[in-house]
Scaffold this motif. Structure first.
Motif, PDB file in Angstrom:
ATOM      1  N   GLU A  23      13.549   5.502   9.620  1.00 60.40           N
ATOM      2  CA  GLU A  23      12.373   6.169   9.055  1.00 60.40           C
ATOM      3  C   GLU A  23      11.972   7.365   9.913  1.00 60.40           C
ATOM      4  O   GLU A  23      11.696   8.454   9.398  1.00 60.40           O
ATOM      5  N   ASN A  24      11.946   7.169  11.212  1.00 61.72           N
ATOM      6  CA  ASN A  24      11.591   8.258  12.118  1.00 61.72           C
ATOM      7  C   ASN A  24      12.619   9.386  12.051  1.00 61.72           C
ATOM      8  O   ASN A  24      12.253  10.570  12.114  1.00 61.72           O
ATOM      9  N   GLN A  48      16.936  -5.329   5.751  1.00 63.37           N
ATOM     10  CA  GLN A  48      16.195  -5.483   4.504  1.00 63.37           C
ATOM     11  C   GLN A  48      14.713  -5.755   4.772  1.00 63.37           C
ATOM     12  O   GLN A  48      13.843  -5.222   4.082  1.00 63.37           O
ATOM     13  N   ASP A  49      14.439  -6.582   5.785  1.00 55.51           N
ATOM     14  CA  ASP A  49      13.059  -6.898   6.130  1.00 55.51           C
ATOM     15  C   ASP A  49      12.332  -5.653   6.631  1.00 55.51           C
ATOM     16  O   ASP A  49      11.177  -5.411   6.260  1.00 55.51           O
ATOM     17  N   SER A  50      13.006  -4.856   7.442  1.00 54.67           N
ATOM     18  CA  SER A  50      12.409  -3.610   7.939  1.00 54.67           C
ATOM     19  C   SER A  50      12.122  -2.649   6.796  1.00 54.67           C
ATOM     20  O   SER A  50      11.080  -1.991   6.772  1.00 54.67           O
ATOM     21  N   ALA A  51      13.047  -2.588   5.840  1.00 53.23           N
ATOM     22  CA  ALA A  51      12.874  -1.697   4.684  1.00 53.23           C
ATOM     23  C   ALA A  51      11.684  -2.137   3.839  1.00 53.23           C
ATOM     24  O   ALA A  51      10.891  -1.303   3.376  1.00 53.23           O
ATOM     25  N   ARG A  52      11.537  -3.457   3.642  1.00 53.50           N
ATOM     26  CA  ARG A  52      10.401  -3.971   2.866  1.00 53.50           C
ATOM     27  C   ARG A  52       9.076  -3.668   3.568  1.00 53.50           C
ATOM     28  O   ARG A  52       8.096  -3.306   2.924  1.00 53.50           O
ATOM     29  N   LYS A  53       9.068  -3.814   4.886  1.00 51.86           N
ATOM     30  CA  LYS A  53       7.843  -3.540   5.640  1.00 51.86           C
ATOM     31  C   LYS A  53       7.475  -2.066   5.575  1.00 51.86           C
ATOM     32  O   LYS A  53       6.300  -1.715   5.437  1.00 51.86           O
ATOM     33  N   ARG A  54       8.488  -1.189   5.657  1.00 52.60           N
ATOM     34  CA  ARG A  54       8.220   0.247   5.563  1.00 52.60           C
ATOM     35  C   ARG A  54       7.681   0.604   4.182  1.00 52.60           C
ATOM     36  O   ARG A  54       6.712   1.361   4.057  1.00 52.60           O
ATOM     37  N   GLU A  55       8.301   0.035   3.152  1.00 48.34           N
ATOM     38  CA  GLU A  55       7.861   0.318   1.787  1.00 48.34           C
ATOM     39  C   GLU A  55       6.441  -0.205   1.557  1.00 48.34           C
ATOM     40  O   GLU A  55       5.616   0.455   0.921  1.00 48.34           O
ATOM     41  N   ASN A  56       6.147  -1.396   2.102  1.00 50.16           N
ATOM     42  CA  ASN A  56       4.811  -1.972   1.958  1.00 50.16           C
ATOM     43  C   ASN A  56       3.767  -1.100   2.642  1.00 50.16           C
ATOM     44  O   ASN A  56       2.710  -0.816   2.072  1.00 50.16           O
ATOM     45  N   TYR A  57       4.064  -0.648   3.852  1.00 52.75           N
ATOM     46  CA  TYR A  57       3.125   0.205   4.577  1.00 52.75           C
ATOM     47  C   TYR A  57       2.889   1.508   3.820  1.00 52.75           C
ATOM     48  O   TYR A  57       1.750   1.983   3.714  1.00 52.75           O
ATOM     49  N   GLN A  58       3.962   2.084   3.285  1.00 55.54           N
ATOM     50  CA  GLN A  58       3.832   3.339   2.539  1.00 55.54           C
ATOM     51  C   GLN A  58       2.956   3.156   1.305  1.00 55.54           C
ATOM     52  O   GLN A  58       2.131   4.024   0.985  1.00 55.54           O
ATOM     53  N   ASN A  59       3.107   2.028   0.612  1.00 60.95           N
ATOM     54  CA  ASN A  59       2.290   1.771  -0.574  1.00 60.95           C
ATOM     55  C   ASN A  59       0.814   1.569  -0.218  1.00 60.95           C
ATOM     56  O   ASN A  59      -0.074   2.114  -0.872  1.00 60.95           O
ATOM     57  N   ILE A  60       0.558   0.777   0.830  1.00 59.78           N
ATOM     58  CA  ILE A  60      -0.835   0.541   1.238  1.00 59.78           C
ATOM     59  C   ILE A  60      -1.469   1.832   1.744  1.00 59.78           C
ATOM     60  O   ILE A  60      -2.625   2.140   1.424  1.00 59.78           O
ATOM     61  N   GLY A  93      -0.835  -7.925   8.036  1.00 58.10           N
ATOM     62  CA  GLY A  93      -0.425  -9.063   7.216  1.00 58.10           C
ATOM     63  C   GLY A  93      -0.650  -8.895   5.733  1.00 58.10           C
ATOM     64  O   GLY A  93      -0.300  -9.782   4.948  1.00 58.10           O
ATOM     65  N   ARG A  94      -1.238  -7.793   5.325  1.00 54.28           N
ATOM     66  CA  ARG A  94      -1.514  -7.567   3.901  1.00 54.28           C
ATOM     67  C   ARG A  94      -0.303  -6.922   3.227  1.00 54.28           C
ATOM     68  O   ARG A  94       0.309  -6.007   3.748  1.00 54.28           O
ATOM     69  N   TRP A  95       0.007  -7.421   2.006  1.00 53.62           N
ATOM     70  CA  TRP A  95       1.148  -6.883   1.259  1.00 53.62           C
ATOM     71  C   TRP A  95       0.686  -6.338  -0.082  1.00 53.62           C
ATOM     72  O   TRP A  95      -0.135  -6.954  -0.769  1.00 53.62           O
ATOM     73  N   TYR A  96       1.199  -5.176  -0.419  1.00 58.26           N
ATOM     74  CA  TYR A  96       0.927  -4.563  -1.728  1.00 58.26           C
ATOM     75  C   TYR A  96       1.762  -5.277  -2.781  1.00 58.26           C
ATOM     76  O   TYR A  96       2.943  -5.560  -2.571  1.00 58.26           O
ATOM     77  N   ILE A  97       1.152  -5.564  -3.942  1.00 56.80           N
ATOM     78  CA  ILE A  97       1.873  -6.242  -5.023  1.00 56.80           C
ATOM     79  C   ILE A  97       2.039  -5.342  -6.246  1.00 56.80           C
ATOM     80  O   ILE A  97       3.146  -5.050  -6.671  1.00 56.80           O
ATOM     81  N   ARG A  98       0.909  -4.875  -6.805  1.00 56.69           N
ATOM     82  CA  ARG A  98       1.015  -3.992  -7.973  1.00 56.69           C
ATOM     83  C   ARG A  98      -0.325  -3.319  -8.236  1.00 56.69           C
ATOM     84  O   ARG A  98      -1.343  -3.648  -7.639  1.00 56.69           O
ATOM     85  N   GLU A  99      -0.310  -2.369  -9.164  1.00 56.65           N
ATOM     86  CA  GLU A  99      -1.528  -1.664  -9.554  1.00 56.65           C
ATOM     87  C   GLU A  99      -1.401  -1.268 -11.015  1.00 56.65           C
ATOM     88  O   GLU A  99      -0.311  -1.298 -11.594  1.00 56.65           O
ATOM     89  N   GLY A 100      -2.528  -0.880 -11.632  1.00 53.76           N
ATOM     90  CA  GLY A 100      -2.472  -0.412 -13.005  1.00 53.76           C
ATOM     91  C   GLY A 100      -3.817  -0.387 -13.684  1.00 53.76           C
ATOM     92  O   GLY A 100      -4.795  -0.977 -13.202  1.00 53.76           O
ATOM     93  N   TRP A 101      -3.860   0.343 -14.800  1.00 53.48           N
ATOM     94  CA  TRP A 101      -5.074   0.392 -15.613  1.00 53.48           C
ATOM     95  C   TRP A 101      -5.169  -0.886 -16.446  1.00 53.48           C
ATOM     96  O   TRP A 101      -4.200  -1.317 -17.054  1.00 53.48           O
TER      97      TRP A 101
END
Length: 359
Positions: A113-114, A197-209, A227-235
């Motif tokens: 990522e860096n 894979q775990d690092s990629a998920r954590k990076r993606e989660n941080y980017q979403n939050i 410890g918070r994980w993004y799940i989904r969003e929507g109208w």
């Protein structure tokens, strides 16, 4: 007409099976060698046409150079020896030797990522580097690939190694000299693959939050939390039982909270593209139910019950409401399970401390 004794028939079946295994193993081995040659050639493009020349020219400062290319030079060197083993038919030995250098892949994955951030900055600020990069990428050896494509190859290759190892093990006799070496390497490669894979998920989660945080007006509402994980969003239409009209809201679901927002005024000078937080609902004390038939099989209604309030989510889109229900049920179940586990652990600790006489 001759009749073979049963023992001869059994021998023939075993020999046929061994022949099939050997055929599959040869096919896997051939594909592994061919793809490894191509992978090594691509690593060499980075090593020769970027790392070596950039270092000689001094186009990048040493710390910038290391930030972009990290341990790829060490990976290139290790894979050169690995390819030599493969071409001599030493698959078990080759993979075992490679496993002792897998820490270079871990270092590389953790820096990925860096590396891309630094690369993007250099492309904007360092015109000499930007020109050099574009010129190198036009070489016929690159076959249309750009540096960004080449830099992701080691992480992709680790996943491929896992599949090759599984195929080789499945078609290698447990009594063979390679079997134990391949099995040990598969464990090491799988561990690295899981880490990547775990690092990629954590990076993606941080980017979403982080993205959601930037969408919110002001600084009072903080969604960035450990410890918070993004799940989904929507109208979705939100309806209070006492209200007569459902109102469309932008809702964000995380692993522990439900965030209900409304869009800021479109003519606001600074917040026109942001959302204002209206309510945050902790999932730890929530129960979820799906109400059927509310919209005559077109969509549905979800009931969320909190200690002090009840919330209804409504949609005419059947697939969307089903996904909301699935995500909410899973999140609430998970956070409740975590709470029970924590409570049980606390009880066990108290029980344990009592037994050993801790005050």
């Amino acid at each position: 007409m001759s009749v073979y004794p049963k023992q001869y028939a059994g021998v023939n079946i075993v020999e046929e099976q061994r022949a099939k295994w050997e055929k599959k193993r040869i096919r896997t081995a051939k594909e592994l060698i061919e793809t490894e040659r191509r992978y090594f050639e691509q690593l060499e493009l980075v090593s020769v046409y970027f790392i070596d020349i950039l270092k000689a020219k001094g186009t990048l400062k040493p710390n910038i150079h290391d930030a972009i290319f990290s341990s790829i030079k060490s990976i290139h060197s290790a894979n050169q020896r690995f390819l030599g083993n493969l071409e001599h038919g030493e698959f078990g030995l080759g993979f075992e030797n490679l496993s002792s250098h897998l820490h270079f892949y871990k270092i590389y994955a953790d820096n990925m990522e860096n590396a891309f951030k630094v690369l993007q900055i250099q492309m904007k600020k360092n015109k000499s580097f930007a020109r050099f990069k574009k010129l190198q990428e036009t070489r016929p050896e690159f076959r249309g690939l750009v540096l960004e494509d080449l830099l992701t190859l080691p992480l992709q290759r680790i996943q491929q190694y896992k599949h090759f190892l599984r195929d080789l093990i499945e078609n290698t006799s447990p009594d063979g000299s390679d079997f134990q070496q391949l099995t040990r390497t598969l464990k090491a490669v799988s561990d690295i693959s899981h880490h990547i894979q775990d690092s990629a998920r954590k990076r993606e989660n941080y980017q979403n939050i982080h993205r959601v945080q930037k969408l919110l007006k002001g600084r009072k509402t903080m969604v960035l939390a450990s410890g918070r994980w993004y799940i989904r969003e929507g109208w979705i239409n939100v309806l209070h039982p006492k209200s007569k009209e459902a109102k469309q809201k932008m809702v964000f679901l995380f692993s522990d909270i439900l965030l209900v927002t409304k869009p800021c005024h479109p003519l606001h000078p600074t917040n026109s593209n942001k959302f204002s937080c209206q309510a945050i609902y902790p999932l730890i004390e929530c129960s979820v139910d799906k109400v059927f038939g509310y919209t005559r099989s077109q969509g549905g209604l979800i009931s969320l019950t909190f200690p002090q309030e009840k919330l209804l989510l409504m949609s005419n889109d059947q697939e969307d409401i089903n996904d909301w229900y699935r995500c909410l049920s899973s999140a609430i179940g998970q956070v409740s399970s975590t709470k029970l586990t924590a409570a049980a652990t606390t009880t066990d600790l108290v029980s344990c401390s009592t037994k050993v006489g801790i005050d």
